[in-house]
Every structure is written in C-alpha cells, then in structure tokens.
Write a protein that holds these residues in place. Sequence first.
Motif, PDB file in Angstrom:
ATOM      1  N   LEU A  57       0.879   3.165  -7.726  1.00 46.41           N
ATOM      2  CA  LEU A  57      -0.248   2.482  -7.641  1.00 46.41           C
ATOM      3  C   LEU A  57      -1.080   1.510  -7.663  1.00 46.41           C
ATOM      4  N   ILE A  58       0.384   0.691  -8.925  1.00 44.75           N
ATOM      5  CA  ILE A  58       0.195  -0.838  -9.041  1.00 44.75           C
ATOM      6  C   ILE A  58       0.673  -1.819  -7.598  1.00 44.75           C
ATOM      7  N   ILE A  59       1.569  -1.512  -6.790  1.00 45.63           N
ATOM      8  CA  ILE A  59       2.156  -1.936  -5.339  1.00 45.63           C
ATOM      9  C   ILE A  59       0.844  -1.612  -4.616  1.00 45.63           C
ATOM     10  N   ALA A  60       0.315  -0.617  -4.820  1.00 49.57           N
ATOM     11  CA  ALA A  60      -1.161  -0.165  -3.205  1.00 49.57           C
ATOM     12  C   ALA A  60      -2.479  -1.350  -4.265  1.00 49.57           C
ATOM     13  N   ASN A  61      -2.891  -1.541  -5.689  1.00 51.73           N
ATOM     14  CA  ASN A  61      -3.492  -2.105  -6.045  1.00 51.73           C
ATOM     15  C   ASN A  61      -3.253  -3.548  -5.781  1.00 51.73           C
ATOM     16  N   LYS A  62      -1.616  -4.098  -5.918  1.00 56.32           N
ATOM     17  CA  LYS A  62      -1.176  -5.419  -4.843  1.00 56.32           C
ATOM     18  C   LYS A  62      -1.792  -5.999  -3.471  1.00 56.32           C
ATOM     19  N   GLU A  63      -1.251  -4.804  -3.358  1.00 59.04           N
ATOM     20  CA  GLU A  63      -1.671  -4.955  -1.592  1.00 59.04           C
ATOM     21  C   GLU A  63      -2.989  -4.406  -1.184  1.00 59.04           C
ATOM     22  N   LEU A  64      -3.003  -3.892  -2.140  1.00 60.66           N
ATOM     23  CA  LEU A  64      -5.771  -3.842  -1.587  1.00 60.66           C
ATOM     24  C   LEU A  64      -6.126  -5.244  -2.674  1.00 60.66           C
ATOM     25  N   ALA A  65      -5.447  -5.830  -2.952  1.00 60.14           N
ATOM     26  CA  ALA A  65      -6.026  -7.016  -3.446  1.00 60.14           C
ATOM     27  C   ALA A  65      -5.354  -8.565  -2.329  1.00 60.14           C
ATOM     28  N   TYR A  66      -4.257  -8.393  -2.461  1.00 59.66           N
ATOM     29  CA  TYR A  66      -3.910  -9.243  -0.947  1.00 59.66           C
ATOM     30  C   TYR A  66      -4.270  -9.051  -0.006  1.00 59.66           C
ATOM     31  N   GLN A  67      -5.061  -7.371   0.311  1.00 61.96           N
ATOM     32  CA  GLN A  67      -5.925  -7.482   1.806  1.00 61.96           C
ATOM     33  C   GLN A  67      -7.320  -8.115   1.310  1.00 61.96           C
ATOM     34  N   ASN A  68      -7.953  -7.924   0.455  1.00 64.25           N
ATOM     35  CA  ASN A  68      -9.403  -8.126   0.379  1.00 64.25           C
ATOM     36  C   ASN A  68      -8.974  -9.895  -0.204  1.00 64.25           C
ATOM     37  N   LYS A  69      -8.253 -10.345  -0.137  1.00 64.11           N
ATOM     38  CA  LYS A  69      -7.866 -12.243  -0.607  1.00 64.11           C
ATOM     39  C   LYS A  69      -7.901 -12.532   1.301  1.00 64.11           C
ATOM     40  N   GLU A  70      -7.188 -12.126   2.159  1.00 65.48           N
ATOM     41  CA  GLU A  70      -6.920 -11.669   3.284  1.00 65.48           C
ATOM     42  C   GLU A  70      -8.293 -12.000   3.485  1.00 65.48           C
ATOM     43  N   LYS A  71      -8.724 -10.898   3.562  1.00 67.71           N
ATOM     44  CA  LYS A  71     -10.461 -10.628   4.057  1.00 67.71           C
ATOM     45  C   LYS A  71     -10.823 -11.355   3.726  1.00 67.71           C
ATOM     46  N   GLN A  72     -11.236 -11.924   2.467  1.00 71.14           N
ATOM     47  CA  GLN A  72     -12.417 -13.016   2.561  1.00 71.14           C
ATOM     48  C   GLN A  72     -12.153 -14.891   2.997  1.00 71.14           C
ATOM     49  N   ASN A  73     -10.708 -14.779   2.992  1.00 71.30           N
ATOM     50  CA  ASN A  73     -10.426 -15.903   3.456  1.00 71.30           C
ATOM     51  C   ASN A  73     -10.449 -16.180   5.370  1.00 71.30           C
ATOM     52  N   ARG A  74     -10.579 -14.269   5.925  1.00 72.97           N
ATOM     53  CA  ARG A  74     -10.777 -14.608   7.254  1.00 72.97           C
ATOM     54  C   ARG A  74     -12.748 -14.410   7.308  1.00 72.97           C
TER      55      ARG A  74
END
Length: 264
Positions: A34-51
């Motif tokens: 779950l921690i790994i998934a949360n980190k991945e989700l946070a990374y994806q959210n950051k990428e989406k924000q950049n996009r």
Amino acid sequence: MKNEIEKKRAKALVVANKELAYQNDEKEKRAAELIIANKELAYQNKEKQNRADELLIANKELAFQNKEKGRRAEELIIANQELAFQNKEKEKRAAELIIANNELAYQNDEKHNRAEELLIANKELAYQNKEKEKRAAELIIANKELAYQNEEKEKRAIELSIAYNKIKKTEEFLKEHIKGLEEMMFMTHHKVRQPVANILGLAGLLNTYLKTPRILKKLVGFIKISALDLDAFTRELTTFMSDLDAKSKINAAATPTENSLPDL
C-alpha cells in the motif's frame, strides 16, 4: 484429564499464534504494498499536475497564436481590399486609354481623308494648268489674264504643298504617338501584371507559412520587392506619359488648323 485439556489448549494456542503471525506478516506485506502504491499514486498525481500545467501554458500559447492569426487575417483582408481598389483603378485607366486610342484613330482617318482630298485637288490643279496652257497658245489676247491666273494657282500650289508637308509631319507624329501609346500599354500589361501576380501569389503563400516566422519574413520581403518594382514602374510610366504629352503639345502648336488651310 486436566492435563490433556491444557495440552489441547496449548496446541490450539500455538496454532492460533502461528495463524496470527501469518496474518500479521500478510498485513505487513499489504501495508508495504500500500505504501508503494501510495507513492506511485503520488508520483502519478504529480505527473498529472505537471501535464495540466503544461497544457495550461500550451492553451495560453494557442490563444495567443489564434489572436495573432486573427490580426494577420484582418491585415490580409485590408491588403486584398486595397489591391481590388487598385485593380479597379487600373481597369478605369485602361478603358480611358482605349477611348483615347479610338479617338486618335478617328482623327488619323480624318487627316488621311484630308490628305487624299489634297492630292486630288493637286491633280485637278495640274490638269487645269495644262488646259490653260493650251488655251494660252490659242488665245493670245487672254495671255496676260491666264498668266495672272497661273501665278495665283502657283501660289495656291505652294500653299497646298506647305499644308501637305505639315499634314505629313502630323501623320508621322501621330504614328510615333500611337507607337508610344502601344509601348505604354505593353509596359502596363507586362511590368504591372508581374509584380501584382507576385504579390497575389505571395499573399496566398502567407496562409500556408503563418506558423513559420522565418519563411513568413522572407515572403514579406518578396512582397516589398514587388511593391517597389510596381512603384518604380509607376514613376517610369508617369515620366513616359509626361514626355508624350509634351510632344503632343509641341506638335499641336505646329499643326495647321482648318482655318489656316487654303481654300480649294
């Protein structure tokens, strides 16, 4: 009996502890995942924000480009209207030149007719002189009268010759004038049409290369060159027409009018 029950309970407790330990291990694994998934989700959210930020910047740039294209389109519409007005003016000038050429052709025909009439009059005058010479041989008494008449007719012949020479000069000038007008029409047809065609062609290319500033700048330079060529020819045509008008005035001053021609 009591010991057996305690042993069973101890075994059950051992089994329960193992099951609990297994469940705790699974929970720790799930927590790690779950921690790994949360980190991945946070990374994806950051990428989406950049996009999203990049898309916002791209939308602003696109809006600016659309605004620029609107301005360029308005400038092209104004340029096309100006070209249409200039073409209309040139058509008017061409129509005026055609009317002037027709008038010159009519005047040339009239002068040609006058020249033919003068030739006929000269032939008639020569015939009358021959007849009078025959009469002079037969009528000695009327010799002085005939001599006077011959003198008068010779004066008329000289006047007619002078008038004929002036008309010939006028005809030569008219030929030169018509040749100049034809040259002017030729120059207008070729030297004006080429820059205009260049400008129209380059204006059409502007729509294709609106997103390429370097090529667009070159096209604007080519339009400027064509406009300068058109301006140079306009000045050349003005000088040419002024010289032609000056020659016309000089010839008009030297050409005899109908009142100055001798009576036949």
